[in-house]
Design an enzyme around this catalytic site. Structure first.
Site, short mmCIF file in Angstrom:
data_model
loop_
_atom_site.label_atom_id
_atom_site.label_comp_id
_atom_site.label_asym_id
_atom_site.label_seq_id
_atom_site.Cartn_x
_atom_site.Cartn_y
_atom_site.Cartn_z
N ASN A 111 0.93 -1.26 0.05
CA ASN A 111 -0.14 0.00 -0.07
C ASN A 111 1.03 1.16 -0.10
O ASN A 111 1.39 1.64 1.02
CB ASN A 111 -1.19 -0.10 1.24
CG ASN A 111 -1.68 1.38 1.41
OD1 ASN A 111 -1.72 2.07 0.58
ND2 ASN A 111 -2.25 1.45 2.60
N TRP A 112 1.01 1.81 -1.24
CA TRP A 112 1.91 3.06 -1.21
C TRP A 112 1.40 4.27 -0.52
O TRP A 112 2.16 5.38 -0.66
CB TRP A 112 2.15 3.25 -2.59
CG TRP A 112 2.89 2.00 -3.41
CD1 TRP A 112 3.28 1.02 -3.07
CD2 TRP A 112 3.43 2.23 -5.10
NE1 TRP A 112 4.02 0.21 -4.03
CE2 TRP A 112 3.88 1.03 -5.22
CE3 TRP A 112 3.25 3.31 -5.88
CZ2 TRP A 112 4.59 0.62 -6.44
CZ3 TRP A 112 3.77 2.93 -6.94
CH2 TRP A 112 4.57 1.57 -7.26
N LYS A 113 0.14 4.41 -0.21
CA LYS A 113 -0.54 5.35 0.44
C LYS A 113 -0.16 6.60 -0.35
O LYS A 113 -0.10 6.59 -1.82
CB LYS A 113 -0.04 5.52 1.83
CG LYS A 113 -0.20 4.36 2.58
CD LYS A 113 0.00 4.37 3.93
CE LYS A 113 -0.02 3.21 4.70
NZ LYS A 113 -0.23 3.20 6.20
N HIS A 123 -9.36 1.40 4.82
CA HIS A 123 -8.25 1.50 5.63
C HIS A 123 -8.31 2.42 6.72
O HIS A 123 -9.11 3.50 6.67
CB HIS A 123 -7.06 2.06 4.69
CG HIS A 123 -5.65 2.10 5.28
ND1 HIS A 123 -5.13 2.94 6.23
CD2 HIS A 123 -4.66 1.08 5.06
CE1 HIS A 123 -4.00 2.51 6.65
NE2 HIS A 123 -3.71 1.30 6.03
N GLU A 166 -6.71 4.67 7.77
CA GLU A 166 -6.55 6.05 7.67
C GLU A 166 -7.76 6.69 7.04
O GLU A 166 -7.95 7.89 7.40
CB GLU A 166 -5.00 6.12 6.91
CG GLU A 166 -3.88 5.96 7.72
CD GLU A 166 -2.92 5.48 6.93
OE1 GLU A 166 -2.66 5.50 5.50
OE2 GLU A 166 -1.91 5.02 7.70
N GLU A 206 -4.99 -4.78 10.53
CA GLU A 206 -3.80 -3.65 10.92
C GLU A 206 -4.17 -3.09 12.00
O GLU A 206 -5.12 -2.12 12.21
CB GLU A 206 -3.92 -2.59 9.86
CG GLU A 206 -3.57 -3.50 8.44
CD GLU A 206 -3.19 -2.40 7.31
OE1 GLU A 206 -2.26 -2.62 6.83
OE2 GLU A 206 -3.87 -1.38 7.07
N GLY A 237 3.00 2.30 10.80
CA GLY A 237 3.92 3.28 10.84
C GLY A 237 4.90 3.68 12.04
O GLY A 237 5.28 4.65 12.14
N SER A 260 3.80 -1.98 10.16
CA SER A 260 5.10 -2.37 10.58
C SER A 260 5.77 -3.51 10.20
O SER A 260 6.70 -3.85 10.71
CB SER A 260 5.52 -1.73 11.98
OG SER A 260 5.28 -0.49 12.24
N GLY A 315 4.99 1.42 4.51
CA GLY A 315 6.53 1.99 4.32
C GLY A 315 7.42 1.27 3.48
O GLY A 315 7.97 1.43 2.66
P1 13P Z 1 3.29 0.52 7.72
O1 13P Z 1 3.79 -0.66 7.01
O2 13P Z 1 3.86 1.67 7.03
O3 13P Z 1 3.32 0.38 9.02
O4 13P Z 1 1.65 0.63 7.17
C1 13P Z 1 0.72 -0.52 7.17
C2 13P Z 1 -0.36 -0.19 6.65
O5 13P Z 1 -1.21 0.75 6.69
C3 13P Z 1 -0.64 -0.79 5.12
O6 13P Z 1 -1.75 -0.60 4.69
#
Ligand code: 13P
Length: 254
Positions: A10-12, A98, A100, A168, A174, A214, A236
């Site tokens: 997931n590149w966000k 997600h 977020e 998650e 993160g 993470s 990440g």
């Molecule tokens: P990280 O791997 O940066 O913690 O993010 C996880 C995530 O939210 C994947 O959707």
């Protein structure tokens, strides 16, 4: 159990055109070297990179997904993107719900469920995200929260063929923090039980449940070897092809 491991990035909200092209190209080249890998690969770039990434992935076994979609096929929804549009530009997956988006856009379980239904109708597979906050975890509500999220945000019509669940924990995203492997396995097993109640045992046993939060090369092997962990949703560490592939290498043999 015949659940194929899914390694998903997931590149966000990261990457300009050149970055997306290079990252997707590098992932495609590395996956090609694996020949017939035992796992499936997915990258989920931001909307602006979908067309570029699709081109860079041409001829490779890496699938592409988006990070959100609207519930409608088209119409007066300024700034939104429909599942039909995503399918049209080469997506086979879309991430829904997600944390977020649940936080930044106040997405409810009900809305997430409607988005998932719309995505399935358009022929997309969904990665539906669930997970507790740190306060909920401290109050020992993890399983309750995940149960409520599954019951509310996974469509009754979902099947193992069109739906993947991503667990998650919000506090692990993160932050560099992860639950213990025992905690991850306990939650994943509980999630599978809830899925069995909602969708039947057959679907629950075949449905993939990814861990996200993470995940990195150093902890991937331990997490991905757990019996009810069927892959990773990686943030990440998916932005560097070498880290993404190192995570995959812990489970995907040549
Ligand atoms: P990280 O791997 O940066 O913690 O993010 C996880 C995530 O939210 C994947 O959707």
């Amino acid at each position: 159990m015949s659940r194929k491991i899914l390694i998903a990035g997931n590149w966000k909200m990261n990457g300009l055109l050149e970055d997306g092209k290079a990252l997707a190209g590098n992932v495609a080249a590395e996956v090609k070297k694996l020949g017939k890998p035992e796992c499936e690969f997915l990258v989920c770039p931001p909307f602006t990179l979908l067309t570029t990434v699709k081109k860079a992935l041409r001829g490779s076994k890496v699938a592409m997904g988006a990070q959100d979609c609207h519930t409608a096929e088209k119409g007066a929804h300024t700034g939104d993107i429909s599942p039909v549009m995503l399918k049209d530009c080469g997506c086979s997956y879309v991430i829904i719900g997600h944390s977020e988006r649940r936080a930044d856009h106040h997405e409810s379980n009900e809305l997430i469920c409607q988005k998932a239904e719309a995505a399935h109708k358009a022929g997309l597979k969904t990665v539906i995200c669930i997970g507790e906050t740190e306060a909920e975890r401290d109050a020992q509500k993890t399983i309750d929260v995940c149960t409520r999220q599954i019951m509310g945000s996974v469509p009754d019509s979902a099947t193992a063929a069109d739906t993947v669940i991503a667990y998650e924990p919000v506090w692990a995203i993160g932050t560099g923090k992860t639950p213990t492997t025992a905690d991850v396995e306990e939650v994943h097993a509980a999630i599978r039980k809830v899925l069995a109640k909602k969708l039947g045992k057959g679907n629950a046993n075949k449905m993939r449940i990814l861990y996200g939060g993470s995940m990195k090369p150093a902890n991937a092997a331990a997490l991905l070897s757990l019996p009810d962990v069927d892959g990773g949703l990686i943030g990440g560490a998916s932005l560097k092809a070498s880290d993404f592939m190192a995570i995959a290498a812990s489970v995907c043999k040549k």
